[in-house]
Motif scaffolding. Sequence first.
Motif, PDB file in Angstrom:
ATOM      1  N   SER A  20       0.825  -1.204   0.000  1.00 50.60           N
ATOM      2  CA  SER A  20       0.000   0.000   0.000  1.00 50.60           C
ATOM      3  C   SER A  20       0.860   1.256   0.000  1.00 50.60           C
ATOM      4  CB  SER A  20      -0.926   0.003   1.212  1.00 50.60           C
ATOM      5  OG  SER A  20      -1.578   1.246   1.338  1.00 50.60           O
ATOM      6  N   ALA A  21       1.878   1.282   0.855  1.00 53.78           N
ATOM      7  CA  ALA A  21       2.749   2.460   0.923  1.00 53.78           C
ATOM      8  C   ALA A  21       3.431   2.714  -0.410  1.00 53.78           C
ATOM      9  CB  ALA A  21       3.789   2.269   2.023  1.00 53.78           C
ATOM     10  N   GLU A  22       3.897   1.651  -1.054  1.00 54.16           N
ATOM     11  CA  GLU A  22       4.554   1.805  -2.349  1.00 54.16           C
ATOM     12  C   GLU A  22       3.581   2.343  -3.390  1.00 54.16           C
ATOM     13  OE1 GLU A  22       7.968  -1.702  -2.050  1.00 54.16           O
ATOM     14  OE2 GLU A  22       6.146  -2.058  -3.212  1.00 54.16           O
ATOM     15  N   LEU A  23       2.353   1.830  -3.415  1.00 60.99           N
ATOM     16  CA  LEU A  23       1.381   2.281  -4.415  1.00 60.99           C
ATOM     17  C   LEU A  23       0.942   3.716  -4.154  1.00 60.99           C
ATOM     18  CD1 LEU A  23      -0.820  -0.897  -4.978  1.00 60.99           C
ATOM     19  CD2 LEU A  23       0.989   0.017  -6.439  1.00 60.99           C
ATOM     20  N   GLN A  24       0.912   4.133  -2.893  1.00 57.18           N
ATOM     21  CA  GLN A  24       0.595   5.532  -2.607  1.00 57.18           C
ATOM     22  C   GLN A  24       1.639   6.457  -3.230  1.00 57.18           C
ATOM     23  OE1 GLN A  24      -0.805   6.553   1.438  1.00 57.18           O
ATOM     24  NE2 GLN A  24      -0.874   4.342   1.814  1.00 57.18           N
ATOM     25  N   LEU A  25       2.889   6.050  -3.173  1.00 60.43           N
ATOM     26  CA  LEU A  25       3.928   6.843  -3.831  1.00 60.43           C
ATOM     27  C   LEU A  25       3.780   6.793  -5.346  1.00 60.43           C
ATOM     28  CD1 LEU A  25       7.030   5.856  -1.664  1.00 60.43           C
ATOM     29  CD2 LEU A  25       5.865   8.060  -1.704  1.00 60.43           C
ATOM     30  N   ALA A  26       3.486   5.604  -5.873  1.00 56.74           N
ATOM     31  CA  ALA A  26       3.322   5.464  -7.323  1.00 56.74           C
ATOM     32  C   ALA A  26       2.180   6.329  -7.834  1.00 56.74           C
ATOM     33  CB  ALA A  26       3.064   3.999  -7.680  1.00 56.74           C
ATOM     34  N   ALA A  27       1.123   6.481  -7.035  1.00 58.74           N
ATOM     35  CA  ALA A  27      -0.029   7.281  -7.447  1.00 58.74           C
ATOM     36  C   ALA A  27       0.292   8.766  -7.545  1.00 58.74           C
ATOM     37  CB  ALA A  27      -1.185   7.076  -6.463  1.00 58.74           C
ATOM     38  N   GLU A  77      -5.426   0.688  -0.324  1.00 59.81           N
ATOM     39  CA  GLU A  77      -5.911   0.655   1.053  1.00 59.81           C
ATOM     40  C   GLU A  77      -5.029   1.517   1.950  1.00 59.81           C
ATOM     41  OE1 GLU A  77      -3.519  -3.163   0.336  1.00 59.81           O
ATOM     42  OE2 GLU A  77      -4.682  -1.693  -0.794  1.00 59.81           O
ATOM     43  N   TYR A  78      -5.618   2.124   2.964  1.00 57.47           N
ATOM     44  CA  TYR A  78      -4.939   2.982   3.939  1.00 57.47           C
ATOM     45  C   TYR A  78      -4.312   4.217   3.301  1.00 57.47           C
ATOM     46  CZ  TYR A  78      -5.229  -1.595   6.162  1.00 57.47           C
ATOM     47  OH  TYR A  78      -5.681  -2.807   6.620  1.00 57.47           O
ATOM     48  N   ASP A  79      -4.874   4.670   2.198  1.00 56.26           N
ATOM     49  CA  ASP A  79      -4.302   5.833   1.524  1.00 56.26           C
ATOM     50  C   ASP A  79      -4.437   7.071   2.401  1.00 56.26           C
ATOM     51  OD1 ASP A  79      -3.389   6.684  -1.418  1.00 56.26           O
ATOM     52  OD2 ASP A  79      -4.611   8.285  -0.557  1.00 56.26           O
ATOM     53  N   VAL A  80      -3.436   7.950   2.318  1.00 64.90           N
ATOM     54  CA  VAL A  80      -3.428   9.149   3.156  1.00 64.90           C
ATOM     55  C   VAL A  80      -4.607  10.070   2.852  1.00 64.90           C
ATOM     56  CG1 VAL A  80      -0.951   9.114   3.573  1.00 64.90           C
ATOM     57  CG2 VAL A  80      -1.833  10.297   1.554  1.00 64.90           C
ATOM     58  N   TYR A  81      -5.135  10.011   1.638  1.00 63.47           N
ATOM     59  CA  TYR A  81      -6.296  10.842   1.296  1.00 63.47           C
ATOM     60  C   TYR A  81      -7.486  10.473   2.163  1.00 63.47           C
ATOM     61  CZ  TYR A  81      -9.753  13.184  -1.703  1.00 63.47           C
ATOM     62  OH  TYR A  81     -10.755  13.996  -2.190  1.00 63.47           O
ATOM     63  N   VAL A  82      -7.639   9.191   2.437  1.00 66.38           N
ATOM     64  CA  VAL A  82      -8.761   8.711   3.252  1.00 66.38           C
ATOM     65  C   VAL A  82      -8.444   8.849   4.738  1.00 66.38           C
ATOM     66  CG1 VAL A  82     -10.197   6.705   3.797  1.00 66.38           C
ATOM     67  CG2 VAL A  82      -9.458   7.110   1.440  1.00 66.38           C
ATOM     68  N   MET A  83      -7.198   8.553   5.128  1.00 63.59           N
ATOM     69  CA  MET A  83      -6.857   8.525   6.542  1.00 63.59           C
ATOM     70  C   MET A  83      -6.915   9.893   7.199  1.00 63.59           C
ATOM     71  SD  MET A  83      -6.499   5.342   7.017  1.00 63.59           S
ATOM     72  CE  MET A  83      -5.904   5.322   8.708  1.00 63.59           C
ATOM     73  N   GLY A  84      -6.836  10.969   6.441  1.00 64.22           N
ATOM     74  CA  GLY A  84      -6.885  12.303   7.013  1.00 64.22           C
ATOM     75  C   GLY A  84      -8.277  12.795   7.320  1.00 64.22           C
ATOM     76  N   PHE A  85      -9.302  12.083   6.871  1.00 69.83           N
ATOM     77  CA  PHE A  85     -10.679  12.508   7.083  1.00 69.83           C
ATOM     78  C   PHE A  85     -11.396  11.460   7.915  1.00 69.83           C
ATOM     79  CE2 PHE A  85      -9.386  14.447   3.076  1.00 69.83           C
ATOM     80  CZ  PHE A  85      -9.695  15.766   3.302  1.00 69.83           C
ATOM     81  N   ARG A  86     -11.995  11.887   9.030  1.00 68.13           N
ATOM     82  CA  ARG A  86     -12.691  10.954   9.906  1.00 68.13           C
ATOM     83  C   ARG A  86     -14.198  11.047   9.766  1.00 68.13           C
ATOM     84  NH1 ARG A  86      -9.102   7.052  11.582  1.00 68.13           N
ATOM     85  NH2 ARG A  86      -7.247   7.978  10.695  1.00 68.13           N
ATOM     86  N   GLU A  87     -14.708  12.156   9.280  1.00 73.57           N
ATOM     87  CA  GLU A  87     -16.141  12.271   8.994  1.00 73.57           C
ATOM     88  C   GLU A  87     -16.287  12.143   7.480  1.00 73.57           C
ATOM     89  OE1 GLU A  87     -17.851  15.700  10.764  1.00 73.57           O
ATOM     90  OE2 GLU A  87     -17.019  15.272  12.739  1.00 73.57           O
ATOM     91  N   TYR A 101       0.154   2.039 -12.391  1.00 73.60           N
ATOM     92  CA  TYR A 101       0.495   1.028 -11.392  1.00 73.60           C
ATOM     93  C   TYR A 101       1.251  -0.141 -12.019  1.00 73.60           C
ATOM     94  CZ  TYR A 101      -2.384   3.177  -7.730  1.00 73.60           C
ATOM     95  OH  TYR A 101      -2.890   4.026  -6.770  1.00 73.60           O
ATOM     96  N   ALA A 102       0.834  -0.566 -13.199  1.00 79.42           N
ATOM     97  CA  ALA A 102       1.522  -1.678 -13.852  1.00 79.42           C
ATOM     98  C   ALA A 102       2.956  -1.304 -14.195  1.00 79.42           C
ATOM     99  CB  ALA A 102       0.757  -2.095 -15.106  1.00 79.42           C
ATOM    100  N   ALA A 103       3.170  -0.077 -14.674  1.00 76.94           N
ATOM    101  CA  ALA A 103       4.526   0.373 -14.995  1.00 76.94           C
ATOM    102  C   ALA A 103       5.385   0.456 -13.734  1.00 76.94           C
ATOM    103  CB  ALA A 103       4.468   1.734 -15.689  1.00 76.94           C
ATOM    104  N   PHE A 104       4.785   0.841 -12.638  1.00 76.40           N
ATOM    105  CA  PHE A 104       5.506   0.907 -11.366  1.00 76.40           C
ATOM    106  C   PHE A 104       6.066  -0.463 -10.997  1.00 76.40           C
ATOM    107  CE2 PHE A 104       5.243   0.304  -6.714  1.00 76.40           C
ATOM    108  CZ  PHE A 104       6.175   1.241  -6.298  1.00 76.40           C
ATOM    109  N   ILE A 105       5.267  -1.510 -11.202  1.00 79.41           N
ATOM    110  CA  ILE A 105       5.690  -2.869 -10.855  1.00 79.41           C
ATOM    111  C   ILE A 105       6.530  -3.490 -11.960  1.00 79.41           C
ATOM    112  CG2 ILE A 105       4.809  -5.186 -10.306  1.00 79.41           C
ATOM    113  CD1 ILE A 105       2.357  -3.799  -9.072  1.00 79.41           C
TER     114      ILE A 105
END
Length: 323
Positions: free
Chosen positions: A4-11, A229-239, A310-314
């Motif tokens: 997940s952490a790697e894909l967050q950077l790739a995004a 999953e667990y992307d920082v975009y989602v984790m920063g918002f609780r409501e 994502y495919a190019a990242f891998i």
Amino acid sequence: MQASAELQLAARVDGLTQQDVRDALWRERTLVKAWTLRGTLHLHPADELPLWFAAKRAVGGTPQELPAWPDPHGVVHPPVSVDELAELQQATRDVLGGEPVLREQLADEVVRRAGKRHEGRLRSGFAFFLDEVCQGPPQGNKITLVRADKWIGGWRDVDEQDALREVVRRFLYAYGPSRPAEFRGWFGADVDFGLVDVEETDVERHRAFVLAGDTDFPEAEKSVHLLPEYDVYVMGFRERDQLVPERVREQVAAHGRGRYEGPAGVRFLLVDGVAAGLWERKKRARSLELTVAATRRFSRTALMREAERYAAFIGVEPVLTVE
């Protein structure tokens, strides 16, 4: 979750490859993997880890006894007193140096120095006795541990209050308008926004705060993104009512991880900044299979660009299916 952490950077970083990330972690040591926000694993620029550790210390408060704890196998481990915890943490610091060691090797040596009373808990796989350490290169499917100040070159301690002030500033810059309750959910502790200069604003009849002068917001743009999953975009918002509409909440509730972890544990299709479905991935030898279940219309061309990224990242070919 390394993937997940790697894909967050790739995004977010054009042209990045998986090998780039692993080289930065284990060879160049310009990235580091450590327990910081909420006491969970995060990737950070290595030269910023002193700041995050200092901010964590600033809100740490008085050490507390650890209560009895049932591990995932049902074994109940005894409480750990404040003095025992301090002894275990000091033994850990004394054992660790600049060379990575396996968790099992670390536990062996800590038990030899501090006694066997908490040996079961030490070997449970949880990091309650680890204090300001980071992960080193894995050995097969096992993690290694190393003292952060020995692993990272040029380590410089940061004043705790200065560090906490900078963390609050970064949070409000990235996620504002926001409220202290949302910061608590993101960082894991209550902190007064008065540490920085803020302005009060109204967001749909709710009181919220932004950094002073940070009141101009860019126009919304058309976009399509696949968030891991667990992307920082989602984790920063609780409501998350606006972020996750009702139809997508139904998908989350029916999802295996979603039932237990809620929105944080699933992968969102994001359209114009709002969740518009879920997606799954499966890595094959020569391809990355992505399956998207959408709840609204969107640009297929833009989605294909995400799959290709994502495919190019891998380093494989994308295979995209839209349900």
